[in-house]
Each structure stands twice: as structure tokens, then as C-alpha cells.
Design a protein around this motif. Structure first.
Motif, PDB file in Angstrom:
ATOM      1  N   SER A 182       0.846  -1.201   0.000  1.00  0.00           N
ATOM      2  CA  SER A 182       0.000   0.000   0.000  1.00  0.00           C
ATOM      3  C   SER A 182       0.881   1.250   0.000  1.00  0.00           C
ATOM      4  CB  SER A 182      -0.917  -0.008   1.229  1.00  0.00           C
ATOM      5  OG  SER A 182      -0.118   0.043   2.402  1.00  0.00           O
ATOM      6  N   ASN A 183       0.229   2.402  -0.161  1.00  0.00           N
ATOM      7  CA  ASN A 183       0.957   3.677  -0.138  1.00  0.00           C
ATOM      8  C   ASN A 183       1.294   4.057   1.311  1.00  0.00           C
ATOM      9  OD1 ASN A 183       0.750   3.918  -2.883  1.00  0.00           O
ATOM     10  ND2 ASN A 183      -1.207   4.988  -2.763  1.00  0.00           N
ATOM     11  N   LEU A 184       2.498   4.506   1.526  1.00  0.00           N
ATOM     12  CA  LEU A 184       2.908   4.948   2.859  1.00  0.00           C
ATOM     13  C   LEU A 184       2.839   6.462   2.932  1.00  0.00           C
ATOM     14  CD1 LEU A 184       6.035   2.721   3.599  1.00  0.00           C
ATOM     15  CD2 LEU A 184       3.762   2.503   4.547  1.00  0.00           C
ATOM     16  N   ASN A 185       2.079   6.972   3.889  1.00  0.00           N
ATOM     17  CA  ASN A 185       2.011   8.412   4.097  1.00  0.00           C
ATOM     18  C   ASN A 185       2.957   8.839   5.208  1.00  0.00           C
ATOM     19  OD1 ASN A 185       0.051   8.684   2.138  1.00  0.00           O
ATOM     20  ND2 ASN A 185      -1.615   8.298   3.587  1.00  0.00           N
ATOM     21  N   ASP A 186       3.082   8.034   6.252  1.00  0.00           N
ATOM     22  CA  ASP A 186       3.969   8.328   7.370  1.00  0.00           C
ATOM     23  C   ASP A 186       4.606   7.033   7.856  1.00  0.00           C
ATOM     24  OD1 ASP A 186       3.408  11.072   7.530  1.00  0.00           O
ATOM     25  OD2 ASP A 186       1.577  10.674   8.688  1.00  0.00           O
TER      26      ASP A 186
END
Length: 86
Positions: free
Chosen positions: A78-82
Motif C-alpha cells: 500500500s501507499n505509505l504516508n507516514d
């Protein structure tokens, strides 16, 4: 009826390693093969798959040789934001 004369042969003893029966040596080799196979299956992989190892060092003997070791690491899909780490 005459019996043929017996030819006398000097009594030579074969070396000790040739006196042991082949079945004993085969059994021993099979037992060692099974033992080393068991130990190889139970050997843990290297904790850090990206660490390079010098040939014939202690780490080289302690851990198995891995090809594509990075593939056993977890993959984030998945996309990592933090990212938070302690």
C-alpha cells in the motif's frame, strides 16, 4: 584317482579398512547423510539478508548460503504516508 596338488599361497592379511564389511560403511554413510540433512534443514537463515559475508568466516559457516534473500522480507503493497519508529 589323483587329486590335483594344492597350491600354497602366502597368507596376506588385507588392510584393516578393507576388513570392515561394506554394509557397515554404507550404513554409517547413510546415517551421517541423514544427520547432516536434518541439521541443514533446521539451520536458521541470516538475520540481515543484505549483510555481505566474507568467504570462510564464522558467519559463512554459521548461516546457510541464500540466493534472493530479499524475497523473504515482508513487502508493503500500500501507499505509505507516514512512518513511525521508536
Amino acid at each position: 584317482m589323483k587329486t590335483p596338488p594344492k597350491i600354497s599361497r602366502p597368507d596376506k592379511k588385507p588392510p584393516k579398512n578393507e576388513q570392515a564389511p561394506r554394509l557397515l560403511w554404507f550404513s554409517l554413510a547413510l546415517l551421517l547423510f541423514g544427520l547432516f540433512t536434518f541439521l541443514a534443514q533446521r539451520q536458521a537463515p541470516r538475520p540481515d539478508p543484505f549483510q555481505s559475508v566474507q568467504t570462510l568466516s564464522w558467519d559463512w559457516w554459521q548461516y546457510p548460503i541464500e540466493r534472493n534473500a530479499f524475497k523473504r522480507l515482508p513487502v508493503i503493497t500500500s501507499n505509505l504516508n507516514d512512518v513511525f519508529a521508536l
